[in-house]
Design a protein around this motif. Structure first.
Motif, PDB file in Angstrom:
ATOM      1  N   GLN A   1       0.844  -1.189   0.000  1.00  0.00           N
ATOM      2  CA  GLN A   1       0.000   0.000   0.000  1.00  0.00           C
ATOM      3  C   GLN A   1       0.885   1.247   0.000  1.00  0.00           C
ATOM      4  OE1 GLN A   1      -2.898  -0.393  -0.605  1.00  0.00           O
ATOM      5  NE2 GLN A   1      -4.126  -1.610   0.770  1.00  0.00           N
ATOM      6  N   SER A   2       0.489   2.250  -0.747  1.00  0.00           N
ATOM      7  CA  SER A   2       1.222   3.505  -0.768  1.00  0.00           C
ATOM      8  C   SER A   2       0.969   4.284   0.518  1.00  0.00           C
ATOM      9  CB  SER A   2       0.798   4.344  -1.977  1.00  0.00           C
ATOM     10  OG  SER A   2      -0.549   4.751  -1.828  1.00  0.00           O
ATOM     11  N   SER A   3       1.920   5.157   0.836  1.00  0.00           N
ATOM     12  CA  SER A   3       1.776   5.986   2.039  1.00  0.00           C
ATOM     13  C   SER A   3       0.560   6.892   1.938  1.00  0.00           C
ATOM     14  CB  SER A   3       3.046   6.815   2.252  1.00  0.00           C
ATOM     15  OG  SER A   3       4.152   5.980   2.509  1.00  0.00           O
ATOM     16  N   ASP A   4       0.274   7.395   0.743  1.00  0.00           N
ATOM     17  CA  ASP A   4      -0.897   8.265   0.582  1.00  0.00           C
ATOM     18  C   ASP A   4      -2.183   7.525   0.911  1.00  0.00           C
ATOM     19  OD1 ASP A   4       0.789  10.246  -0.180  1.00  0.00           O
ATOM     20  OD2 ASP A   4       0.506   9.941  -2.340  1.00  0.00           O
ATOM     21  N   PHE A   5      -2.270   6.262   0.515  1.00  0.00           N
ATOM     22  CA  PHE A   5      -3.485   5.496   0.797  1.00  0.00           C
ATOM     23  C   PHE A   5      -3.651   5.286   2.301  1.00  0.00           C
ATOM     24  CE2 PHE A   5      -5.575   1.391   1.536  1.00  0.00           C
ATOM     25  CZ  PHE A   5      -6.785   1.619   0.902  1.00  0.00           C
ATOM     26  N   ILE A   6      -2.538   4.944   2.983  1.00  0.00           N
ATOM     27  CA  ILE A   6      -2.619   4.724   4.430  1.00  0.00           C
ATOM     28  C   ILE A   6      -2.949   6.032   5.143  1.00  0.00           C
ATOM     29  CG2 ILE A   6      -1.298   4.016   6.458  1.00  0.00           C
ATOM     30  CD1 ILE A   6       0.228   2.097   4.701  1.00  0.00           C
ATOM     31  N   ASP A   7      -2.365   7.139   4.675  1.00  0.00           N
ATOM     32  CA  ASP A   7      -2.691   8.437   5.286  1.00  0.00           C
ATOM     33  C   ASP A   7      -4.169   8.779   5.105  1.00  0.00           C
ATOM     34  OD1 ASP A   7      -0.096   8.714   6.057  1.00  0.00           O
ATOM     35  OD2 ASP A   7       0.491   9.959   4.346  1.00  0.00           O
TER      36      ASP A   7
ATOM     37  N   GLN B   1      -6.544   6.620   5.001  1.00  0.00           N
ATOM     38  CA  GLN B   1      -7.293   5.797   5.945  1.00  0.00           C
ATOM     39  C   GLN B   1      -7.212   6.371   7.359  1.00  0.00           C
ATOM     40  OE1 GLN B   1      -9.248   3.208   4.868  1.00  0.00           O
ATOM     41  NE2 GLN B   1      -8.577   4.104   2.917  1.00  0.00           N
ATOM     42  N   ILE B   2      -6.058   6.962   7.701  1.00  0.00           N
ATOM     43  CA  ILE B   2      -5.937   7.605   9.014  1.00  0.00           C
ATOM     44  C   ILE B   2      -6.912   8.777   9.114  1.00  0.00           C
ATOM     45  CG2 ILE B   2      -4.371   8.925  10.490  1.00  0.00           C
ATOM     46  CD1 ILE B   2      -2.090   7.229   9.468  1.00  0.00           C
ATOM     47  N   LEU B   3      -7.057   9.522   8.018  1.00  0.00           N
ATOM     48  CA  LEU B   3      -7.983  10.657   8.037  1.00  0.00           C
ATOM     49  C   LEU B   3      -9.424  10.211   8.228  1.00  0.00           C
ATOM     50  CD1 LEU B   3      -6.511  12.887   5.182  1.00  0.00           C
ATOM     51  CD2 LEU B   3      -6.362  13.256   7.647  1.00  0.00           C
TER      52      LEU B   3
ATOM     53  N   PHE C   1     -10.446   8.076  10.269  1.00  0.00           N
ATOM     54  CA  PHE C   1     -10.716   7.956  11.701  1.00  0.00           C
ATOM     55  C   PHE C   1     -11.075   9.308  12.314  1.00  0.00           C
ATOM     56  CE2 PHE C   1      -8.325   4.009  11.161  1.00  0.00           C
ATOM     57  CZ  PHE C   1      -9.061   3.140  11.952  1.00  0.00           C
ATOM     58  N   ASP C   2     -10.659  10.388  11.677  1.00  0.00           N
ATOM     59  CA  ASP C   2     -10.967  11.724  12.188  1.00  0.00           C
ATOM     60  C   ASP C   2     -12.281  12.276  11.650  1.00  0.00           C
ATOM     61  OD1 ASP C   2      -8.619  11.757  13.622  1.00  0.00           O
ATOM     62  OD2 ASP C   2      -7.453  12.658  11.987  1.00  0.00           O
ATOM     63  N   SER C   3     -13.002  11.502  10.888  1.00  0.00           N
ATOM     64  CA  SER C   3     -14.238  12.003  10.299  1.00  0.00           C
ATOM     65  C   SER C   3     -15.324  12.145  11.363  1.00  0.00           C
ATOM     66  CB  SER C   3     -14.714  11.053   9.199  1.00  0.00           C
ATOM     67  OG  SER C   3     -15.064   9.801   9.747  1.00  0.00           O
ATOM     68  N   PRO C   4     -16.104  13.215  11.322  1.00  0.00           N
ATOM     69  CA  PRO C   4     -17.197  13.391  12.295  1.00  0.00           C
ATOM     70  C   PRO C   4     -18.228  12.268  12.206  1.00  0.00           C
ATOM     71  CG  PRO C   4     -16.737  15.451  11.136  1.00  0.00           C
ATOM     72  CD  PRO C   4     -15.982  14.386  10.419  1.00  0.00           C
ATOM     73  N   GLN C   5     -18.434  11.707  11.011  1.00  0.00           N
ATOM     74  CA  GLN C   5     -19.423  10.638  10.857  1.00  0.00           C
ATOM     75  C   GLN C   5     -19.028   9.411  11.667  1.00  0.00           C
ATOM     76  OE1 GLN C   5     -17.969  12.272   8.408  1.00  0.00           O
ATOM     77  NE2 GLN C   5     -19.638  13.474   7.470  1.00  0.00           N
ATOM     78  N   LEU C   6     -17.723   9.043  11.610  1.00  0.00           N
ATOM     79  CA  LEU C   6     -17.278   7.877  12.372  1.00  0.00           C
ATOM     80  C   LEU C   6     -17.397   8.133  13.868  1.00  0.00           C
ATOM     81  CD1 LEU C   6     -16.072   5.039  12.050  1.00  0.00           C
ATOM     82  CD2 LEU C   6     -13.805   6.071  12.222  1.00  0.00           C
TER      83      LEU C   6
ATOM     84  N   VAL D   1      -6.819   9.687  19.037  1.00  0.00           N
ATOM     85  CA  VAL D   1      -5.717   9.980  18.121  1.00  0.00           C
ATOM     86  C   VAL D   1      -5.422   8.730  17.310  1.00  0.00           C
ATOM     87  CG1 VAL D   1      -3.291  10.614  17.916  1.00  0.00           C
ATOM     88  CG2 VAL D   1      -4.712  11.687  19.667  1.00  0.00           C
ATOM     89  N   ALA D   2      -5.420   8.869  15.983  1.00  0.00           N
ATOM     90  CA  ALA D   2      -5.048   7.780  15.078  1.00  0.00           C
ATOM     91  C   ALA D   2      -3.703   8.126  14.456  1.00  0.00           C
ATOM     92  CB  ALA D   2      -6.104   7.595  13.989  1.00  0.00           C
ATOM     93  N   ARG D   3      -2.767   7.203  14.520  1.00  0.00           N
ATOM     94  CA  ARG D   3      -1.426   7.460  13.989  1.00  0.00           C
ATOM     95  C   ARG D   3      -0.855   6.184  13.382  1.00  0.00           C
ATOM     96  NH1 ARG D   3      -1.099   7.639  19.571  1.00  0.00           N
ATOM     97  NH2 ARG D   3       0.012   5.890  20.551  1.00  0.00           N
ATOM     98  N   ARG D   4       0.013   6.387  12.428  1.00  0.00           N
ATOM     99  CA  ARG D   4       0.683   5.275  11.763  1.00  0.00           C
ATOM    100  C   ARG D   4       1.923   4.895  12.561  1.00  0.00           C
ATOM    101  NH1 ARG D   4       2.892   5.385   5.492  1.00  0.00           N
ATOM    102  NH2 ARG D   4       3.541   3.198   5.367  1.00  0.00           N
ATOM    103  N   LEU D   5       2.154   3.597  12.715  1.00  0.00           N
ATOM    104  CA  LEU D   5       3.305   3.119  13.461  1.00  0.00           C
ATOM    105  C   LEU D   5       4.497   3.025  12.518  1.00  0.00           C
ATOM    106  CD1 LEU D   5       4.317   2.150  16.201  1.00  0.00           C
ATOM    107  CD2 LEU D   5       3.700  -0.181  15.542  1.00  0.00           C
TER     108      LEU D   5
END
Length: 731
Positions: free
Chosen positions: A97-103, A105-107, A109-114, A161-165
């Motif tokens: 997976q590209s870094s842009d795709f994973i980033d 997905q992290i965003l 988690f910050d969605s108001p709907q979720l 907080v959602a973050r990539r390891l």
């Protein structure tokens, strides 16, 4: 405070004054002496402890009272995109997976709907941390309910907080609340809602795609069949039979075109060779240097013979001359060889002309056949245009139909076996310890800040303190000689309280630290130079600096040493020394100064020592100035002849002019400064006034020193080492 150092006038026969700029033993001109820093720190230890305790107490209070926050972490693994499980291996290579795709997905988690879904799933609207108690929001309309849900979702979002390891495909979701169990539930619910949302999105996308494919598949199949049928009917109607993808006329024309091109190339080559040979002949070469001739084996042999004959001919001419028979024979032989070369060259050129004629004949025949083929090809040219158009339509219809058919088969085959986009890697568990506040870190920071703030407070206090504290202050900042220091009695008693005043304590404890300090002061004033001073004046810059007590104790110390000593109280206005020594008796100093009685009648004897006293129990009231130089000089002259030492107690220099008159008549003057209280400016001004009247200032001594404080008067003074001499004193 900038105090200008004053150059003191040394007394007669005294040692020279110390250089204020002279560096002490072991001191560095670049770095401060560590012992000096330790002395300063110890002097200000209570300031340091107070500030340190305040800062550490604040840190402890915050660590104790701050609400505890607990953090729990769940994790999700973004699965790498694999090849289509229905296709053959190698048709779609795996890639990470590209870094842009994973980033992205992290965003998500910050969605108001979720966040809103998590709030509803866990019932957080009724939690005071997010939505508030339910009994306070009864009767809200739908708009208000949506606003309340949005507010709760926003508050929840601020705690997650959602973050990539690192650079991995692992995403961690950390939730922080005041309850460890609630933090774990929120983190796990975020993962659940995220996985549900991406699964729902995938199912919806597949259903939409399958619906579109199925709707178009039948229509495309019919269109492809119709296009094929039309193409076949057209070919039959126009005789466009083909072999290997082309019509017979096209194949024949293509073959003839190839042969004509080859024949033309062959003719051009042979014409070129013939043209080159003719140009060489025209240039006068005789044909022997033509390229075709040079490549002949016969020509090569004749060339070799010609070379041998030419070489032999040259040798014979040089040996026998041009008329020798052997030379003529060899010349004949050379001419024969050259004639043979020319004949062979002419034959080869004739052969080239023949080859050109044959090639031209063959090209003409092929061009005739090509013209006939073109005629046949032109006959069905219009039909071929229509055929190609129908063929393109048929190919396009078959391609579109095949693509939709493969997609439909792939969707059916992938149903139930597709790899998930993300999987739950680890569930969150309730935290066993709070994440905030970090109590050990707070304690450590509090200790460090306490140390830093405490040391800073010591530095500021030392900077703002303008009092005289050490021997260094006296010698370097005042530019005066340091004569010693007199300790505060209670600081010498190891925590005990003194029950006697200093002037009595020095008599009852002659071997004490306090008594030794007075003896040191006596030695500093009387053992300098070749001429021993007899009239010793004790003064100070300001009142309440221990002047009178020190003068009385110094006088009693001299008397107890066996020297005949008289004490004269020249502080007529306060006469504190007289009150101490007279013990209720009347002093006759004023009458002696006024010439009403002789000195012998005015002298009294101390009740506890052999000290003689010339004092007064009352201040002068008639306004007469009895401390003028002529009267003081006459008095001191008589006393100097009768006694070994005359100790004078004067008034403070800065406030009373009498002090300067008396000091100017003395053999030695000591200026007292109260430790850490007398300012450098006051002491410096007092020294200037004394020097202005040419008083013989021997130096400065410190009074009321607390020797319990390490290095109280500086590391260079005796009190820096007083603990080592405890066995020598009886306090």
């Amino acid at each position: 405070m900038n105090i200008q150092t004053t150059e003191l006038i040394p007394p007669i026969d005294a040692e020279p004054m110390p250089d204020p700029t002279e560096t002490g033993v072991g001191n560095s001109s670049l770095l401060p002496d560590p012992k000096t820093l330790l002395v300063i720190f110890w002097r200000r230890i209570w300031i340091f402890l107070a500030v340190f305790a305040l800062v550490v107490g604040a840190a402890v209070a915050y660590a104790t009272l701050a609400p505890r926050q607990y953090t729990s972490t769940a994790s999700v693994t973004i699965e790498p995109r694999r090849g289509d499980p229905v296709q053959a291996a190698g048709e779609d290579a795996d890639h990470a997976q590209s870094s842009d795709f994973i980033d992205s997905q992290i965003l998500s988690f910050d969605s108001p709907q979720l966040s809103a879904k998590v709030v509803m799933a866990l019932g957080l609207l009724d939690d005071p941390q997010f939505g508030g108690p339910a009994d306070q929001v009864v009767g809200l309309n739908p708009v208000q309910e949506r606003a309340r849900l949005a507010t709760a979702a926003q508050r929840l979002k601020s705690r997650v907080v959602a973050r990539r390891l690192g650079q991995t495909t692992l995403i961690q979701i950390a939730a922080t609340t005041q309850s460890p169990g609630q933090s774990a539930r929120i983190a796990n619910e975020y993962v659940t809602q995220y996985l549900n949302s991406i699964e729902q999105a995938r199912v919806a996308a597949d259903q939409q795609m399958n619906k579109q494919i199925d709707g178009r598949l039948d229509q495309l199949r019919v269109q492809a069949e119709q296009a094929d049928a039309t193409l076949q009917q057209y070919k039959i109607a126009h005789g466009l039979m083909s072999s290997e993808g082309a019509t017979m006329a096209e194949q024949e024309s293509s073959a003839l075109n190839t042969q004509v091109q080859s024949a033309r190339a062959q003719l051009a080559e042979r014409e070129g060779r013939l043209s080159a040979a003719r140009q060489q002949l025209k240039a006068g070469g005789g044909g022997s240097d033509v390229t075709s001739v040079l490549s002949s084996g016969t020509i090569g042999s004749l060339r070799s013979q010609e070379a041998d004959s030419s070489r032999n001919l040259a040798q014979l001419r040089s040996r026998y001359g041009p008329r020798h028979p052997a030379v003529a024979q060899e010349e004949q032989r050379l001419e024969d060889v050259q004639r043979q070369l020319q004949a062979e060259s002419n034959r080869i050129i004739s052969s080239l002309q023949a080859e050109v004629s044959v090639a031209a004949s063959g090209l003409s025949s092929l061009e005739s056949s090509q013209g006939a083929a073109r005629g046949r090809l032109a006959a069905n040219a219009s039909a071929q245009v229509g055929f190609l158009e129908l063929q393109r339509k048929a190919d396009a219809a078959r391609t579109v139909y095949a693509a939709f058919l493969n997609k439909s088969r792939g969707s059916a085959a992938r149903d139930g076996i597709e790899q998930p986009l993300a999987t739950r890697s680890a569930n969150a568990v309730p935290a066993t310890a709070p994440s905030s506040p970090n109590v050990p870190l707070l304690y450590l920071v509090g200790l460090l800040m306490g140390l830093i703030t405490g040391v800073s407070a010591v530095v500021v206090a030392e900077f703002l303190d303008g009092g005289i504290k050490t021997k260094t202050d006296v010698e370097r900042r005042l530019g005066a000689r340091y004569l010693g220091s007199v300790p505060d009695i209670e600081s010498t008693l190891d925590g005990l309280r003194s029950t006697e005043p200093p002037e009595e304590y020095i008599v009852s404890h002659p071997l004490s630290t306090f008594a030794e300090a007075l003896r040191n002061l006596r030695a500093s004033m009387t053992l300098r130079g070749n001429k021993r001073p007899k009239v010793l004046a004790v003064t100070s810059a300001l009142p309440r600096e221990g002047k009178t007590t020190t003068a009385v104790c110094l006088a009693r110390t001299l008397a107890m040493s066996g020297a005949s000593t008289v004490f004269v109280d020249c502080d007529l206005r306060r006469h504190s020394a007289s009150d101490i020594l007279l013990g209720g008796r009347e002093g006759q100093l004023l009458k002696v100064l006024a010439g009403e009685i002789p000195i012998e009648q005015g002298l009294l004897v101390d009740t506890v020592t052999d000290l003689h006293i010339l004092a007064t129990h009352v201040a002068p009231t008639d306004g007469r100035d009895l401390l003028v130089p002529n009267l003081i000089s006459a008095l001191f002259s008589q006393l100097r002849d009768q006694y070994d030492y005359v100790v004078i107690d004067t008034a403070p220099v800065l406030g009373i002019a009498d002090a300067r008159s008396v000091a100017s008549m003395a053999d030695a003057v000591v200026l007292l400064a109260r430790w850490r209280h007398t300012s450098l400016r006051a002491a410096d001004t007092a020294l200037d006034l004394l020097i202005g009247v040419r008083a013989k200032v021997y130096g400065v001594a410190l009074t009321m020193v607390d020797i319990r404080k390490f290095g109280s008067t500086g590391q260079e003074d005796v009190y820096g080492y007083h603990k080592k001499f405890k066995g020598y004193y009886v306090n």
